[in-house]
Design a protein around this motif. Structure first.
Motif: not given
Length: 147
Positions: A24-32
């Motif tokens: 739910g945080e900004v970098n979760h989907d970008l990196f994980l």
């Protein structure tokens, strides 16, 4: 925190994430997204969480605890994910300018209390000293509670 034996830099361990990499945080989907096999609630004993400029810092503190997720990378994605997270955290081994240091620590799975060895990005010594002196602690050690 207990001073633990350092791991080789490339040892494949899960990651303990506590800030912008959490679901739910900004970098979760970008990196994980698509690179993990498991993401489960966990806690890091012996650390406190401090507010940073849009992201938190975990700082070693014997009586503290940080809440986050234990993230297990897919085997085929591990090397690329490790490199991507090191870049995100601007971590370079043995660089005194680092804001974070990647260290191996024991974290505790929330569901069953099992200790697991994981990579954690902790505030580098000079950053940690500044935060202890004048930083704003995040009560309860949970980045998501700041909302």
């Amino acid at each position: 925190m207990i001073n633990e034996e350092p791991e080789r830099s490339g040892t494949p361990l899960p990651f303990f994430v506590y800030g912008t990499l959490r679901p739910g945080e900004v970098n979760h989907d970008l990196f994980l997204r698509g690179r993990t096999t498991a993401e489960e609630p966990a806690r890091l004993p012996g650390a406190a969480l401090y507010d940073g400029p849009g992201y938190p810092y975990a700082v070693e503190r014997p009586d503290g605890e940080v809440r986050g997720e234990l993230v297990t990378a897919r085997t085929q994605a591990y090397t690329a994910l490790l490199a991507a997270l090191d870049r995100l955290e601007e971590y370079v081994p043995d660089d005194p300018r680092n804001l974070y240091e990647r260290v191996a620590r024991s974290v505790i799975r929330t569901a069953d209390g099992t200790p697991v060895r994981a990579w954690v990005y902790l505030a580098a010594p000079r950053v940690a000293a500044r935060l202890r002196a004048e930083g704003k602690p995040i009560e309860g050690g949970d980045w998501l509670s700041r909302r």
